[in-house]
Design an enzyme around this catalytic site. Structure first.
Site, short mmCIF file in Angstrom:
data_model
loop_
_atom_site.label_atom_id
_atom_site.label_comp_id
_atom_site.label_asym_id
_atom_site.label_seq_id
_atom_site.Cartn_x
_atom_site.Cartn_y
_atom_site.Cartn_z
CE LYS A 1 45.81 34.88 30.77
NZ LYS A 1 46.88 34.86 31.75
CB THR B 1 55.18 33.79 34.33
OG1 THR B 1 55.41 34.88 35.22
CG2 THR B 1 55.04 34.31 32.92
CB ALA C 1 45.65 34.31 35.34
CG LEU D 1 54.71 31.49 45.66
CD1 LEU D 1 53.57 31.84 46.61
CD2 LEU D 1 54.96 32.62 44.68
N GLY E 1 51.83 22.01 50.49
CA GLY E 1 50.69 21.45 49.75
C GLY E 1 49.88 22.52 49.05
N GLY E 2 50.58 23.53 48.50
CA GLY E 2 49.88 24.50 47.66
C GLY E 2 49.89 23.99 46.22
CB THR E 3 49.47 25.74 42.98
OG1 THR E 3 48.31 26.43 43.45
CG2 THR E 3 49.26 25.37 41.54
CB ILE F 1 50.73 28.19 37.61
CG1 ILE F 1 50.09 28.75 38.88
CG2 ILE F 1 50.34 26.73 37.44
CD1 ILE F 1 48.58 28.78 38.89
#
Ligand SMILES: Cc1cc2nc3c(=O)[nH]c(=O)nc-3n(C[C@H](O)[C@H](O)[C@H](O)COP(=O)(O)OP(=O)(O)OC[C@H]3O[C@@H](n4cnc5c(N)ncnc54)[C@H](O)[C@@H]3O)c2cc1C
Length: 499
Positions: free
Chosen positions: A77, A337, A49, A326, A12-14, A339
């Site tokens: 950004k 890069t 980012a 990951l 349940g991360g990004t 995400i």
């Protein structure tokens, strides 16, 4: 062939929540989606980012930009400012926009190069609106002029937002730690995951978003990993959050040091920072000291060590398991890069979604696209290290003289000899990216494309001067970044602090 009725996402991360949001949006009602995440295992907590493709992803999900930005304490950004990469004391911005104009006979760098030969001293970046606006601290989302942009986000708040969004589409969250993965005795596919509390969750398609642990694709399926440390030798990072001071710059900063580099990512209420380094050339004490000396404002938390191995999982999709985030590999954060690679994996998955069953042809196509994407991004990141003139430490000596992948060597030599950049297929980084980094790091080509000589000296110099003035004028019409944030997407954190 077994139709896919139940998708199980582990993590349940990004990555996990972006997959849940994407699959939920597209196949809501047609497949059941369960997301398992462990409160006992924290997310990596960095990854703040992004690059412009994020905008398209939010549009696909119908997510209003000001809403998600305000929830994630986000800022805009326009690119990355690199310091000390070509040589100590030098700096340049790799901005997201177009540099100069596209001309079918040759790209803008040829015009610029001939101008330089004639004595013109305007920097390459001055011909790019996003580059000049970034350095001037100006930003707006407008129809005229149009800026190409991305976001800086608070990773934790962003995942929370995506969780709410995905749960709204029927995704069921299950808290618990996966302790065992059951495989079908014949097919070797994943049948179910077993949680510490004893529950068993079975499914047809499993998405491994368990981060560096890769508990399904590596732990259970032993997929294998392609190691790219030879070209991307950094393997550690010290990450920290610091207080904010002064105006919010609309760019990420990447400042190189003796054996690594420091990132600074400004949010509305804090700055995310960290030092990426290679443990072969430096230790944690050096990293800690360098980070503390660099940072100008107080730390909010203590620096946290993260360790990684650059490379990629040999097969992103193996049997009935797809590794995303990951769990599928990591190329280090230099060009933000990761995400993007998650969102592009989600789009790839949705387009090749095996609703009627897993066909080998879909799996192969998914893996082919994933491999090509990762290899081209790897080359672009390795370029930043290799295209240096630094020789002040063993780290820079190594990356400057290392043997690079043939694909990168060819592009590098082509540019050095002729000033030309040719892309292969759907590469993420285009001419603008390659030329800004190569020229920014001090690699000027020997020649320019002769078509540029169709203009007389005075025509060319007038054209270049006029273009620079046009960019400067457009920049001056923009509000400051902070003025625009205040009217477009004030952070929920700021609002809460004002109550
Ligand atoms: C130093 C560094 C800087 C970075 N900077 C950037 C950047 O600027 N931009 C960018 O795009 N990317 C960046 N990244 C990458 C980015 O952080 C990740 O791509 C992104 O956060 C996605 O992580 P993830 O969801 O794959 O993994 P994680 O955030 O690690 O999440 C893993 C999830 O799996 C769960 N889990 C693990 N094991 C189990 C288990 N046994 N049972 C149940 N659940 C389990 C955990 O609870 C967690 O929810 C950076 C990475 C690093 C290391």
């Amino acid at each position: 062939m077994q139709p896919i009725k139940h998708v199980v996402i582990v993590g349940g991360g990004t990555a996990g929540w972006l997959v849940a949001a994407g699959v939920g949006k597209m196949y809501h009602g047609r497949v059941n989606i369960t997301l398992v995440e462990s409160d006992a295992i924290r997310t990596v907590g960095v990854g703040e980012a992004t690059i412009p493709t994020m905008i398209a992803f939010h549009k696909l999900l119908d997510i209003p930009e000001p809403e998600v930005m305000s929830a994630a304490d986000a800022t805009f950004k326009l690119g990355i400012k690199f310091r000390n990469w070509g040589h100590i004391g030098e700096e340049y911005v790799h901005a997201f926009g177009q540099v100069g104009r596209i001309f079918w006979g040759g790209e803008f760098q040829h015009f610029w190069k001939r101008g330089r030969n004639l004595g013109m001293d305007i920097p390459f970046g001055d011909f790019c609106l996003e580059n000049v606006a970034a350095r001037a601290g100006r930003f707006a989302v407008t129809d005229n002029p149009v800026l190409n942009y991305a976001f800086h986000i608070d990773a934790g708040l962003y995942a929370q937002y995506m969780r709410k969004f995905a749960e709204g589409l029927g995704v069921v969250r299950h808290e618990g730690t996966v302790e065992h993965v059951d495989l079908h005795p014949e097919s070797g596919e994943i049948a179910s995951v077993r949680l510490a509390r004893g529950e068993v969750i079975s499914g047809d398609l499993f998405i491994d978003c368990s981060g560096f642990r890769a508990i399904l694709s590596e732990g259970a399926l032993k997929t294998g990993y392609e190691n790219w440390q030879e070209w991307l030798p950094c393997d550690s990072a010290l990450a920290v959050q610091v207080e904010k001071a002064g105006p919010t710059v609309p760019y990420t900063q990447a400042t190189a040091y003796g054996s690594g580099w420091i990132w600074e990512i400004p949010l509305q209420n804090r700055v995310g920072a960290g030092l990426v380094f290679s443990s072969k050339f430096a230790d944690r004490d050096w990293a800690d000291m360098t980070l503390r000396q660099h940072l100008k404002t107080p730390m909010i938390d203590e620096p946290r060590l993260l360790q990684f191995k650059t490379g990629r999982r040999k097969l992103a999709w193996n049997k009935n398991c797809i590794a995303i985030g990951l769990a599928s590999g990591f190329l280090e954060p230099l060009e933000s890069t990761s995400i993007h690679m998650i969102t592009s994996a989600v789009i790839r998955l949705l387009r090749l979604f095996p609703l009627n069953g897993i066909q080998p042809i879909l799996v192969d196509e998914y893996n082919r696209q994933t491999r090509e994407e990762a290899e081209s991004i790897r080359d672009f990141i390795a370029l930043h290290y290799h295209a240096t003139r630094r020789n002040d430490t063993p780290f820079w000596d190594y990356v400057r003289t290392m043997s690079v992948p043939d694909t990168l060597r060819h592009r590098f030599e082509m540019f050095r000899e002729s000033g030309m950049v040719f892309l292969v297929g759907e590469e993420l980084f285009r001419h603008n990216g390659w030329t800004q980094v190569l020229l920014g790091q001090g690699f000027e080509p020997k020649l320019y494309q002769p078509v540029v000589d169709n203009m007389s000296d005075s025509e060319l110099l007038e054209y270049l001067k006029g273009f620079q003035e046009h960019v400067a004028k457009n920049t001056s019409m923009l509000p400051t970044h902070d003025e625009f944030l205040a009217r477009y997407c004030v952070s929920k954190k700021t609002e809460a602090a004002m109550v």
